[in-house]
Design an enzyme around this catalytic site. Sequence first.
Site, short mmCIF file in Angstrom:
data_model
loop_
_atom_site.label_atom_id
_atom_site.label_comp_id
_atom_site.label_asym_id
_atom_site.label_seq_id
_atom_site.Cartn_x
_atom_site.Cartn_y
_atom_site.Cartn_z
N LYS A 84 -48.98 58.88 -45.23
CA LYS A 84 -48.02 57.77 -45.38
C LYS A 84 -48.00 57.28 -46.82
O LYS A 84 -46.95 57.04 -47.40
CB LYS A 84 -48.38 56.61 -44.46
N CYS A 168 -52.56 41.02 -33.80
CA CYS A 168 -53.46 42.14 -34.13
C CYS A 168 -54.87 41.73 -34.55
O CYS A 168 -55.78 42.53 -34.41
CB CYS A 168 -52.84 43.06 -35.17
N MET A 169 -55.08 40.55 -35.10
CA MET A 169 -56.46 40.25 -35.51
C MET A 169 -56.92 38.83 -35.26
O MET A 169 -57.95 38.42 -35.77
CB MET A 169 -56.74 40.67 -36.95
N MET A 345 -57.90 47.35 -33.43
CA MET A 345 -57.11 46.84 -32.31
C MET A 345 -57.77 46.99 -30.94
O MET A 345 -57.52 46.19 -30.04
CB MET A 345 -55.74 47.54 -32.28
N GLY A 382 -54.82 45.97 -39.65
CA GLY A 382 -53.76 46.97 -39.63
C GLY A 382 -52.71 46.74 -40.69
O GLY A 382 -52.00 47.66 -41.08
N GLN A 383 -52.59 45.50 -41.17
CA GLN A 383 -51.52 45.18 -42.11
C GLN A 383 -52.09 44.93 -43.51
O GLN A 383 -53.24 44.51 -43.64
CB GLN A 383 -50.76 43.95 -41.64
#
Length: 806
Positions: A84, A168-169, A345, A382-383
């Site tokens: 990516k 997510c967190m 996650m 994740g971000q």
Amino acid sequence: MNTMERRDFLKLSAMAAATAAAQAKAGVERTALHKDAHGIRWDKAPCRFCGTGCHVKVGVKGGRVVAIAGAEDADVNKGLLCVKGYHVGGILYGKDRLTTPMLRKEGKLEPISWDEAITVIAERIYKNPQKFAFYGSGQWTIPEGYAAQKFIKGGLSNNHIDPNARLCMASAVTGFISTYGVDEPAGTYDDLDNASVVIFWGNNPAEMHPVLFSRIVDRRSRGEKVTIIDIGTRRTRSTEFADHYLEFRPQTDLAIANCIANYLIENDKYDKAFVEKYCNFRIDVDDKTRDLLGKASTFEEYKAKMSTYTLEYTSQLSGVSVEKLTMLCETFADSKQLITSLWCMGVNQHYRGTAMNRLLHGIHLLSGQFGKPGAAPTSLTGQPSACGTAREVGTLAHALPGGRIVAKPEHRADCEKAWNMAPGTINEKPGYHTVLMFEKFCTPTAEGGDIDTILVQVTNPGQTLPNLYKLFDAKKDLADKFLIVSEVYPTATTEIADLVLPAALWVEKSGVYGNSERRTQQWFKQVEPPGGAREDVWMTIAIARKLYDMGYPGMKDKDGKFIFSYKDEQGNEVPIWDYAHFNDINVDKALYEEYRPLTHAKHKNVAPYDVLVNAHGLRWPVVQTKDGNWRETRFRFTEADDPFVKKGTGLQFYHSTTNDDKAQIWFCPYEAAPEEPNKEYPFWLCTGRVLEHWHTGSMTMRVDQLRKAMPKAYVELNPKDAADKGINNGDLVKLTTARGEIVLPAWINGRAQPPRGSVFVPFFDEKLLINRLTLDVTCPVSKEPDYKKCATKVEKYNPTEKQPLP
Ligand code: SF4
């Protein structure tokens, strides 16, 4: 820590400090910026995608990003990127970029001017400021999140702001706070270079954090021994590299963590000296109450509660053999090991996510696997700025910048003072968290749905919210509700938006991100956004200014000045709300430097903006040394590295919830999942991500190479379940839960393999919205939903049709 470990530690710390100091010394000359022989101008930026925070060299020619390379001198990735990252430049150039604001008129989105768009938004807010909500993101830059925070919590005295990071967190946050009294990991990625054992808890870093995964497995190719233990509910690419794989029945990870604690105590193999000196014990208030702080417990009470979790009981519950559980427990009992636990996650998107986070910290503390290089309980994000913008800037509905919360009068007073606002400006009541915000938005006003307008920036809730029919699609039938979406491409969210705002993306704007290891990273705008696309931070400031011009009192500070007043070097106020003047000063720097002092109270001191300009990020707390340089911190709470730890203490948890410099070891019981397979829905459904796509695919699906490599979602089935149902690769399968149904192709023995009775579906495909099936039940403490388990029916769908697979 023994003598050898401490000597190594100090040496490593000195090396890290010297590197940071050398980078910081360079001043603001912008050392990353240069032109090569082909006329390509190179600059630096963090990768736009995951929380790893890799550093990218960005090559620009003719006003376009034409080349991408990994930054060799960056500590995080040392020149490496994942698939990516190598294609990150391509996300700017999808054919369907949004380039003009659009307002829905008689069901159709029609182009309008920016002036009209800002006026429409300001008028809606002016009419009902308390019915307005701001939904943001862990992809917001720090200045974007800070401006949004100041606008709504200060300007509107309204706390209805939440980032998608809630999804997510949030459980990681509550886990850290209830254990150490302050959020975010003590360790860093350096632990991965030093650990003798790395444990993946419900985590697949080979696909989700590939550069960190390489950092671990590359050690083997250098001849180093690192043992990998994978604890999960399905075999993944990470499992292929694991020395041990423990497959557990969903939700029983709680019992496994408790089993380790019980084993250490029962066999007298816990680190008594560490526990006595640095830890307290804590349990829930009673069998029903689940809150952030619980109540104090004695060791005996804790021990008695843990005693249920014998090897045999846990094996029966989890499906993991006694032998494998013993191996895991013995690993924690072996003081010669250096253990790093990684999770993401699988642990956070969990009905008992806070509990699971606490238990992981607890077993590290009990075994003394803490505060040494290589020994750390570390959650990953994740971000790219879930830590920087959601957690540090405090854009969560209950939070304020720098680890403060709206419920504490002294915290509100700090922010009011920093913002030059009258005492009492900030509302003491937490706003709606994400699930509640959208529930209120999708409920008719007459029935208590008291949010009538939501502004969404840098996220795609139409694809990521759980139980989408209830929490998103239901808005379609409510004429008085108004959805505003700032986006880069058409998405599932813009599809039902009333107003769409075209946004600048990544290096089309300047920014600051904070990655998973407390590293703050800065970059400058490098290309122009297409057409009329503009920066999200400008949108927020322009809306605030329109409200100011309309006479909305909250947009003035105590002296009657606009709340976003910034001056140029000559001392003149620059009208940054007028886009023609937005780039006359560095707005990012102005906002960041206003925010920076707010990070000091909880010892999250971020580095000055000018220092970040020539660094590949610095890990807070960053402090100035006597020689004027700036020094980052690799290991928090340890005397050898953290500048805020008192000399002679060894370790000091200086934000302890019990005010005695100690961390809390929690007991949290195993509890059944809120929805388990049953007669009607006999399978577990788990959802997640894939290597090629980042989250909802709104960016990566526009990159040919990534889209072709993984063009559509699929359902993974166990081969035996597939055989029982006569399902082959590519056959269409219908999944049904109590909330919805979906039809998608089967992939058997593909990239990963779920156990019998379980299926997996990725969520990146906007044409196959798996979140129409997922559950909106949340962790009672963090309010984070459980996307990893619910009950589903699995049926072969049209026997004659087949679909190609990746
Ligand atoms: S690992 Fe994450 S940050 Fe690094 S290149 Fe890949 S997507 Fe980007």
